[in-house]
Design a protein around this motif. Structure first.
Motif, PDB file in Angstrom:
ATOM      1  N   TYR A 208      -7.090  31.143   9.035  1.00 54.26           N
ATOM      2  CA  TYR A 208      -6.032  32.098   9.366  1.00 54.26           C
ATOM      3  C   TYR A 208      -4.995  31.484  10.292  1.00 54.26           C
ATOM      4  O   TYR A 208      -5.310  30.662  11.150  1.00 54.26           O
ATOM      5  N   ASN A 212      -0.759  33.368   7.420  1.00 52.13           N
ATOM      6  CA  ASN A 212      -1.896  33.966   6.711  1.00 52.13           C
ATOM      7  C   ASN A 212      -2.812  34.636   7.733  1.00 52.13           C
ATOM      8  O   ASN A 212      -3.878  34.126   8.075  1.00 52.13           O
ATOM      9  N   LEU A 214      -5.251  37.608   9.733  1.00 46.93           N
ATOM     10  CA  LEU A 214      -6.420  38.419   9.387  1.00 46.93           C
ATOM     11  C   LEU A 214      -5.938  39.792   8.917  1.00 46.93           C
ATOM     12  O   LEU A 214      -4.792  40.175   9.170  1.00 46.93           O
ATOM     13  N   ASN A 225      -4.764  38.470  15.609  1.00 45.75           N
ATOM     14  CA  ASN A 225      -3.486  38.061  15.027  1.00 45.75           C
ATOM     15  C   ASN A 225      -2.434  37.702  16.069  1.00 45.75           C
ATOM     16  O   ASN A 225      -1.684  36.737  15.874  1.00 45.75           O
TER      17      ASN A 225
END
Length: 313
Positions: A208, A212, A214, A225
């Motif tokens: 991640y 990209n 979570l 994030n």
């Protein structure tokens, strides 16, 4: 039975309160989890951890349906007494344990934990009748600091028992248990130290990043994030060390915990998770690699202590 140096967690099994849909943003029911369970057992990973509070009994129920397919002696089952929901079981440690056993179809629990240290002196004595009756074989405490661990051990010692395991949040980003001397205490007293959230719910998997992230609707997405960009140098370093050993970023995080003397508790929601964990358990990192990873982790400036846990020091 040979005990593995990996435990498999079922925190995200089932829906509802603290279930996989809210925590991880994915579906975790019997149909999707049965292949995961079978794959783990075939890989020799037979130590399973759950709790009454996980999905409010749903995680235990699902695990119980799988356990029934096996000889009881071929699996180790760990579950927990959670003080926050004690009123549902008439404030009885024994009654919550018995309800867990009924949900899972067991006549004993291999390891039973006090989940949180809300009142050590109140709840720890409730474990003693379970030990005396054989309904519980071993005792653990989770999310306890060193003082609370020692107090719980003192209560058990009065009846000739002791703590055999401690389960705390422990990862490259959260080493509070090490700094507080809990790892050393466990080593000195023959206590297993279980490390949960070793991969910080996937944030240290290397999969991640800002591009990209979570799942945004999940608890872990909301938690991690915002800091993914600060973790890049660490996960890049984990990947580089992994390349030397032929393992992934995630496996480096698991191998780091084992090298530190911990027993990693890995969430088991996909078959690849358990296979990666089994392979990672065979890797030992060098002291130089451990120090490099820890330097990178400190440089992130990220503190991942959960709102459910108090500081260990």
């Amino acid at each position: 039975m040979k005990e593995t140096n990996i435990a498999l967690g079922t925190w995200a099994w089932g829906a509802g309160a603290f279930g996989g849909d809210s925590v991880f943003g994915n579906k975790t029911d019997e149909e999707t989890l049965h292949p995961v369970f079978e794959t783990a057992m075939k890989a020799g990973l037979n130590l399973w951890d759950t709790a009454t509070v996980y999905g409010m009994g749903e995680s235990e129920r699902i695990l119980g349906t799988f356990v029934k397919e096996l000889k009881r002696e071929d699996i180790l089952v760990s579950t927990k007494f959670t003080p926050q929901i004690a009123e549902m079981y008439e404030n009885s440690v024994e009654k919550m344990a018995e309800a867990s056993m009924k949900r899972m179809g067991l006549d004993y629990i291999d390891i039973y934990w006090i989940h949180n240290p809300m009142d050590v002196e109140r709840w720890t004595p409730g474990l003693i009748p379970l030990l005396k009756s054989g309904k519980v074989k071993r005792i653990g405490v989770s999310n306890h600091n060193l003082d609370e661990i020692c107090r719980a051990n003192g209560i058990l010692a009065q009846e000739g028992f002791k703590i055999s395991a401690v389960q705390n949040h422990f990862s490259l980003l959260y080493r509070s248990s090490e700094k507080a001397g809990i790892l050393d205490y466990c080593k000195q007293n023959g206590i297993q130290f279980w490390a949960y959230m070793v991969l910080e719910q996937g944030a240290l998997s290397g999969k991640y990043n800002k591009e990209n992230p979570l799942p945004a609707e999940s608890d872990r997405g909301r938690r991690y994030n915002p800091v993914l960009d600060r973790l890049k140098a660490l996960t890049d370093g984990m990947k580089a060390i992994g390349e030397k050993h032929g393992i992934s970023c995630s496996q480096v995080g698991i191998a780091w915990a084992i090298t530190k003397g911990a027993l990693p508790l890995i969430g088991a929601t996909k078959e690849r998770h358990v296979l990666e964990a089994a392979a990672a358990a065979q890797v030992r990192l060098s002291q130089e690699e451990v120090e490099r990873l820890e330097q990178l982790a400190i440089a992130t400036g990220v503190d991942t202590r959960g709102d459910w846990e108090h500081t260990m020091d």
